[in-house]
Design a protein around this motif. Sequence first.
Motif, short mmCIF file in Angstrom:
data_model
loop_
_atom_site.label_atom_id
_atom_site.label_comp_id
_atom_site.label_asym_id
_atom_site.label_seq_id
_atom_site.Cartn_x
_atom_site.Cartn_y
_atom_site.Cartn_z
N PHE A 1 73.51 58.93 39.02
CA PHE A 1 73.00 57.96 38.44
C PHE A 1 73.46 56.53 38.73
N GLY A 2 72.43 55.55 39.16
CA GLY A 2 73.17 53.99 39.08
C GLY A 2 72.74 53.77 37.63
N LYS A 3 73.60 53.16 36.78
CA LYS A 3 73.67 52.84 35.58
C LYS A 3 73.22 51.37 35.62
N LEU A 4 72.23 50.98 35.01
CA LEU A 4 71.99 49.49 34.87
C LEU A 4 72.56 49.08 33.57
N GLU A 5 73.41 47.99 33.59
CA GLU A 5 73.96 47.42 32.35
C GLU A 5 73.83 45.93 32.31
N GLY B 1 73.18 41.16 35.37
CA GLY B 1 73.05 42.28 35.31
C GLY B 1 74.10 43.13 36.37
N ARG B 2 74.34 44.34 36.15
CA ARG B 2 75.32 44.86 36.77
C ARG B 2 74.80 46.26 36.99
N VAL B 3 75.03 46.94 38.03
CA VAL B 3 74.91 48.42 38.39
C VAL B 3 76.05 49.20 38.67
N ARG B 4 76.42 50.23 37.78
CA ARG B 4 77.45 51.01 37.92
C ARG B 4 77.08 52.58 38.52
N TRP B 5 77.99 53.08 38.99
CA TRP B 5 77.63 54.64 39.51
C TRP B 5 78.43 55.51 38.49
N VAL B 6 77.52 56.33 37.73
CA VAL B 6 77.77 57.23 36.95
C VAL B 6 77.04 58.57 37.29
N ASP B 7 77.85 59.63 37.64
CA ASP B 7 77.50 61.03 38.08
C ASP B 7 76.57 60.60 39.23
#
Length: 143
Positions: free
Chosen positions: A68-72, A60-66
């Motif tokens: 939020f941390g977006k889990l993807e 899995g990965r987490v990306r920073w969007v605004d």
Amino acid sequence: MKAKRVTLEEDLRIAFHIRKEVFVEEQGVPLEDEYDEFDNLNGQCAHILVYFEEQPVGTGRVRWVDEFGKLERICILGPYRKFGLGKVIITALEEIAQDRGTTRVKLHGQSQAEGFYNKLGYQSSSSVFIEDGIPHLLMTKDL
């Protein structure tokens, strides 16, 4: 069972292989949709591998969007899906987000997994939408 943050290209290739097997081969996601500009180790997001009996079986990965941390890209190889590894992945990604100072996370969860995410404290924040031919929901959680 343990989660490990990906810091080496070799481990990132293992994560890609797991994703290809689950999303492309099993679920029919087009190969060109599975990988994107965030699939690297340059800090735009953090990738993890989860291990079962010393073998990498999930990612899995987490990306920073605004804010939020977006889990993807959360997935586990089929034979290992009943060992609680999904929770290990989510917990590890949430910890990475918290370490970065993020207080809210979100994800596009497949609608068939809504109950799993609800048990981990996620709330549905949208109606069902289709992503790569699969029904999904936007789900959020305050950390």
